[in-house]
Design a protein around this motif. Structure first.
Motif, PDB file in Angstrom:
ATOM      1  N   ARG A 180      47.152   1.514 -27.154  1.00 16.67           N
ATOM      2  CA  ARG A 180      46.791   0.456 -28.095  1.00 16.67           C
ATOM      3  C   ARG A 180      45.986  -0.587 -27.315  1.00 16.67           C
ATOM      4  NH1 ARG A 180      50.262   1.047 -32.658  1.00 16.67           N
ATOM      5  NH2 ARG A 180      52.288   2.017 -32.251  1.00 16.67           N
ATOM      6  N   ASP A 181      44.713  -0.392 -27.218  1.00 17.18           N
ATOM      7  CA  ASP A 181      43.861  -1.278 -26.427  1.00 17.18           C
ATOM      8  C   ASP A 181      43.733  -2.640 -27.092  1.00 17.18           C
ATOM      9  OD1 ASP A 181      43.386   0.663 -24.523  1.00 17.18           O
ATOM     10  OD2 ASP A 181      41.676   1.496 -25.618  1.00 17.18           O
ATOM     11  N   GLY A 182      43.656  -3.661 -26.254  1.00 21.22           N
ATOM     12  CA  GLY A 182      43.406  -5.008 -26.747  1.00 21.22           C
ATOM     13  C   GLY A 182      44.642  -5.768 -27.163  1.00 21.22           C
ATOM     14  N   ILE A 183      45.829  -5.245 -26.857  1.00 18.38           N
ATOM     15  CA  ILE A 183      47.071  -5.951 -27.194  1.00 18.38           C
ATOM     16  C   ILE A 183      47.730  -6.440 -25.916  1.00 18.38           C
ATOM     17  CG2 ILE A 183      49.371  -5.762 -28.211  1.00 18.38           C
ATOM     18  CD1 ILE A 183      48.312  -3.536 -29.993  1.00 18.38           C
ATOM     19  N   CYS A 184      48.077  -7.717 -25.892  1.00 16.08           N
ATOM     20  CA  CYS A 184      48.836  -8.265 -24.765  1.00 16.08           C
ATOM     21  C   CYS A 184      50.198  -8.708 -25.288  1.00 16.08           C
ATOM     22  CB  CYS A 184      48.114  -9.452 -24.136  1.00 16.08           C
ATOM     23  SG  CYS A 184      49.018 -10.170 -22.736  1.00 16.08           S
ATOM     24  N   THR A 185      51.259  -8.125 -24.734  1.00 15.26           N
ATOM     25  CA  THR A 185      52.619  -8.515 -25.094  1.00 15.26           C
ATOM     26  C   THR A 185      53.091  -9.593 -24.136  1.00 15.26           C
ATOM     27  OG1 THR A 185      53.143  -6.289 -25.902  1.00 15.26           O
ATOM     28  CG2 THR A 185      54.998  -7.734 -25.371  1.00 15.26           C
ATOM     29  N   ILE A 186      53.434 -10.748 -24.700  1.00 14.41           N
ATOM     30  CA  ILE A 186      53.990 -11.835 -23.893  1.00 14.41           C
ATOM     31  C   ILE A 186      55.443 -12.016 -24.319  1.00 14.41           C
ATOM     32  CG2 ILE A 186      53.888 -14.275 -23.285  1.00 14.41           C
ATOM     33  CD1 ILE A 186      50.919 -14.217 -23.829  1.00 14.41           C
ATOM     34  N   GLY A 187      56.362 -11.757 -23.397  1.00 11.60           N
ATOM     35  CA  GLY A 187      57.776 -11.987 -23.660  1.00 11.60           C
ATOM     36  C   GLY A 187      58.191 -13.315 -23.053  1.00 11.60           C
ATOM     37  N   ALA A 188      59.088 -14.024 -23.713  1.00 14.59           N
ATOM     38  CA  ALA A 188      59.539 -15.320 -23.204  1.00 14.59           C
ATOM     39  C   ALA A 188      61.060 -15.348 -23.154  1.00 14.59           C
ATOM     40  CB  ALA A 188      59.030 -16.450 -24.096  1.00 14.59           C
ATOM     41  N   THR A 189      61.589 -15.878 -22.066  1.00 19.20           N
ATOM     42  CA  THR A 189      63.042 -15.970 -21.919  1.00 19.20           C
ATOM     43  C   THR A 189      63.398 -17.091 -20.961  1.00 19.20           C
ATOM     44  OG1 THR A 189      65.054 -14.754 -21.325  1.00 19.20           O
ATOM     45  CG2 THR A 189      63.097 -14.307 -20.016  1.00 19.20           C
ATOM     46  N   ASN A 190      64.576 -17.646 -21.121  1.00 21.97           N
ATOM     47  CA  ASN A 190      65.119 -18.569 -20.126  1.00 21.97           C
ATOM     48  C   ASN A 190      66.346 -17.965 -19.456  1.00 21.97           C
ATOM     49  OD1 ASN A 190      66.707 -18.741 -22.414  1.00 21.97           O
ATOM     50  ND2 ASN A 190      67.231 -20.894 -22.119  1.00 21.97           N
ATOM     51  N   ARG A 191      66.520 -16.637 -19.667  1.00 21.04           N
ATOM     52  CA  ARG A 191      67.686 -15.944 -19.102  1.00 21.04           C
ATOM     53  C   ARG A 191      67.246 -14.613 -18.489  1.00 21.04           C
ATOM     54  NH1 ARG A 191      71.765 -15.066 -23.677  1.00 21.04           N
ATOM     55  NH2 ARG A 191      73.164 -14.601 -21.943  1.00 21.04           N
ATOM     56  N   THR A 192      66.443 -14.673 -17.465  1.00 20.95           N
ATOM     57  CA  THR A 192      65.930 -13.444 -16.851  1.00 20.95           C
ATOM     58  C   THR A 192      67.044 -12.590 -16.259  1.00 20.95           C
ATOM     59  OG1 THR A 192      65.493 -14.721 -14.841  1.00 20.95           O
ATOM     60  CG2 THR A 192      63.643 -14.359 -16.332  1.00 20.95           C
ATOM     61  N   ASN A 193      68.153 -13.223 -15.892  1.00 26.56           N
ATOM     62  CA  ASN A 193      69.251 -12.469 -15.271  1.00 26.56           C
ATOM     63  C   ASN A 193      69.933 -11.529 -16.262  1.00 26.56           C
ATOM     64  OD1 ASN A 193      70.162 -14.951 -16.518  1.00 26.56           O
ATOM     65  ND2 ASN A 193      72.201 -14.494 -15.713  1.00 26.56           N
ATOM     66  N   THR A 194      69.713 -11.711 -17.569  1.00 26.91           N
ATOM     67  CA  THR A 194      70.348 -10.831 -18.559  1.00 26.91           C
ATOM     68  C   THR A 194      69.403  -9.747 -19.059  1.00 26.91           C
ATOM     69  OG1 THR A 194      69.720 -12.192 -20.476  1.00 26.91           O
ATOM     70  CG2 THR A 194      71.783 -12.752 -19.349  1.00 26.91           C
ATOM     71  N   LEU A 195      68.161  -9.731 -18.585  1.00 26.89           N
ATOM     72  CA  LEU A 195      67.209  -8.726 -19.052  1.00 26.89           C
ATOM     73  C   LEU A 195      67.538  -7.348 -18.489  1.00 26.89           C
ATOM     74  CD1 LEU A 195      63.710 -10.473 -18.816  1.00 26.89           C
ATOM     75  CD2 LEU A 195      65.121 -10.124 -20.843  1.00 26.89           C
ATOM     76  N   ASP A 196      67.301  -6.341 -19.297  1.00 28.93           N
ATOM     77  CA  ASP A 196      67.418  -4.960 -18.833  1.00 28.93           C
ATOM     78  C   ASP A 196      66.389  -4.752 -17.722  1.00 28.93           C
ATOM     79  OD1 ASP A 196      67.063  -2.149 -18.548  1.00 28.93           O
ATOM     80  OD2 ASP A 196      67.943  -1.844 -20.516  1.00 28.93           O
ATOM     81  N   PRO A 197      66.808  -4.304 -16.541  1.00 35.83           N
ATOM     82  CA  PRO A 197      65.854  -4.095 -15.442  1.00 35.83           C
ATOM     83  C   PRO A 197      64.700  -3.178 -15.822  1.00 35.83           C
ATOM     84  CG  PRO A 197      68.110  -3.938 -14.640  1.00 35.83           C
ATOM     85  CD  PRO A 197      68.199  -4.017 -16.136  1.00 35.83           C
ATOM     86  N   ALA A 198      64.966  -2.191 -16.687  1.00 31.82           N
ATOM     87  CA  ALA A 198      63.900  -1.273 -17.105  1.00 31.82           C
ATOM     88  C   ALA A 198      62.829  -2.012 -17.892  1.00 31.82           C
ATOM     89  CB  ALA A 198      64.488  -0.139 -17.949  1.00 31.82           C
ATOM     90  N   VAL A 199      63.245  -2.986 -18.698  1.00 35.53           N
ATOM     91  CA  VAL A 199      62.277  -3.767 -19.467  1.00 35.53           C
ATOM     92  C   VAL A 199      61.541  -4.724 -18.546  1.00 35.53           C
ATOM     93  CG1 VAL A 199      61.980  -5.452 -21.327  1.00 35.53           C
ATOM     94  CG2 VAL A 199      63.616  -3.586 -21.598  1.00 35.53           C
ATOM     95  N   ARG A 200      62.284  -5.419 -17.709  1.00 38.54           N
ATOM     96  CA  ARG A 200      61.652  -6.401 -16.825  1.00 38.54           C
ATOM     97  C   ARG A 200      60.616  -5.754 -15.910  1.00 38.54           C
ATOM     98  NH1 ARG A 200      64.699 -11.087 -13.171  1.00 38.54           N
ATOM     99  NH2 ARG A 200      62.771 -12.213 -12.627  1.00 38.54           N
ATOM    100  N   SER A 201      60.888  -4.529 -15.483  1.00 39.81           N
ATOM    101  CA  SER A 201      59.957  -3.856 -14.582  1.00 39.81           C
ATOM    102  C   SER A 201      58.635  -3.515 -15.260  1.00 39.81           C
ATOM    103  CB  SER A 201      60.602  -2.572 -14.033  1.00 39.81           C
ATOM    104  OG  SER A 201      60.757  -1.600 -15.058  1.00 39.81           O
ATOM    105  N   ARG A 202      58.612  -3.510 -16.599  1.00 44.81           N
ATOM    106  CA  ARG A 202      57.371  -3.174 -17.317  1.00 44.81           C
ATOM    107  C   ARG A 202      56.387  -4.329 -17.336  1.00 44.81           C
ATOM    108  NH1 ARG A 202      60.748   0.777 -17.456  1.00 44.81           N
ATOM    109  NH2 ARG A 202      60.171   2.660 -18.602  1.00 44.81           N
ATOM    110  N   PHE A 203      56.827  -5.530 -17.016  1.00 43.15           N
ATOM    111  CA  PHE A 203      55.929  -6.677 -17.008  1.00 43.15           C
ATOM    112  C   PHE A 203      55.140  -6.701 -15.702  1.00 43.15           C
ATOM    113  CE2 PHE A 203      59.155  -8.031 -20.082  1.00 43.15           C
ATOM    114  CZ  PHE A 203      58.335  -8.454 -21.122  1.00 43.15           C
TER     115      PHE A 203
END
Length: 367
Positions: free
Chosen positions: A249-272
């Motif tokens: 899907r060209d031309g899409i930028c996903t911006i995720g926002a959080t104030n709790r990075t310690n609770t993120l799934d490592p698999a998701v965080r690694s995709r950023f």
């Protein structure tokens, strides 16, 4: 949830309904319990589906808002009745049955954000890093596999993450789809994943554009905590599929926002590919935030030492300053029927805030 059943209604003393439904409109919901089929089973042949649907639900009373459960094609998959004509009629072999797959409410799109970088005080490092995203959105075809497709904004609440995403969309002149992650959590397994795929389908139609997912931790929860949330696994898998670009899907930028990075799934965080930190304002930045917002008060301000208030409010975010200090002071002046807001109102609002919440740390806890 209740299955509508003609026979059961007769046994329970309801008056039998004689009329046959002419039209039945269904909304696909999902599986009440976990299933190996995480995604919504798409109907490839509407005619075949309609035949089996009539056959298995023949004789059931259809009432708007109630549920029908598939017992043959996709066992236990739930459909909500969106419309039935005439109301409260019985499903028969002549009933026309339609499935509306796009009935899920989709987030609003902001085609022209009115927020600019100048509206955001501080966060200079974050602004500089966003320059890359701006260039990508302006010319996505030039980046190819090097595109900044997934970017994480992290930091304390109220530090301008949403504002910067909107300012970025404004600067690049692209639409932004802002969505809170909690909106993507469905009532049934399968519903949340389907909403995520629909979100990206919509973004692809408008590309280049930004998908801004606020409170990302609500869906991208660390797998160690997933037993607390029934449908987290399938939502995370759907999100990972989209972030990985398995479907280009060209031309899409996903911006995720959080104030709790310690609770993120490592698999998701690694995709950023990029993580951009947002910091609490320093004293000079607090002064500028206070001064800028005080200038918009509907009442005149008298005898206010803004520098002193900036010093007193160490540890507060920009949103705290506006919502918990300035607004409280203004409202108190109005309650007292004063024609102006004084330094006393500001100092009292700060005192009450710190008294209520205790001493604020220089940096609020997040990691």
């Amino acid at each position: 949830m209740q299955r509508t059943n003609h026979k059961n209604n007769r046994e329970e003393g309801f008056e039998p309904v004689e009329s046959t439904a002419e039209l039945l409109v269904l909304e696909p919901i999902g599986y009440p319990l976990s299933s190996i089929l995480d995604d919504y089973p798409e109907i490839e042949d509407a005619g075949v589906f309609e035949f089996y649907a009539r056959e298995q639900w023949n004789g059931h009373i259809a009432r708007k808002g109630e549920y029908l459960f598939d017992g043959r094609m996709y066992p236990d998959f739930a459909y909500r009745i969106k419309e039935v004509k005439p109301p409260g009629s019985v499903i028969g072999m002549e009933t026309s049955i339609i499935v509306h797959e796009d009935s899920v409410t989709t987030p609003a799109v902001e085609f022209h954000s009115n927020v600019s970088f100048e509206d955001i005080i501080g966060q200079n490092t974050a602004k500089k890093k966003c320059k890359l995203i701006e260039k990508y959105l302006e010319q996505p075809e030039k980046f190819g596999k090097w595109a900044p497709r997934n970017v994480l904004f992290f930091g304390p609440s109220g530090t301008g993450k949403t504002m910067l995403a909107k300012a970025l969309a404004n600067k690049a002149n692209v639409p932004i789809i802002p969505v809170k992650a909690t909106q993507m959590i469905g009532e049934y397994v399968g519903e949340g994943a389907r909403q995520i795929h629909q979100l990206y389908d919509r973004a692809e139609d408008m590309a280049p554009c930004i998908i801004f997912i606020d409170e990302l931790d609500a869906i991208a929860l660390d797998r160690r905590h997933q037993e607390l949330r029934g449908d987290v696994a399938e939502i995370v898998n759907a999100l990972l599929t989209e972030m990985d670009g398995i479907v280009e899907r060209d031309g899409i930028c996903t911006i995720g926002a959080t104030n709790r990075t310690n609770t993120l799934d490592p698999a998701v965080r690694s995709r950023f590919e990029e993580e951009i930190e947002f910091l609490l304002p320093d004293e000079e930045e607090r002064f500028r935030i206070l001064e800028m917002n005080i200038s918009t008060f509907p009442l005149p301000v008298k005898d206010v030492d803004v520098k002193k208030i900036a010093t007193m409010t160490k540890g507060l975010s920009g949103r705290d300053l506006v919502e918990k200090v300035l607004k409280t002071a203004l409202h108190q002046a109005i309650i007292e029927d004063n024609e102006e807001v004084t330094g006393k109102h500001f100092e009292e609002s700060v005192g009450k805030l710190f008294q209520k919440n205790g001493a604020l740390m220089d940096n609020r806890m997040y990691s």
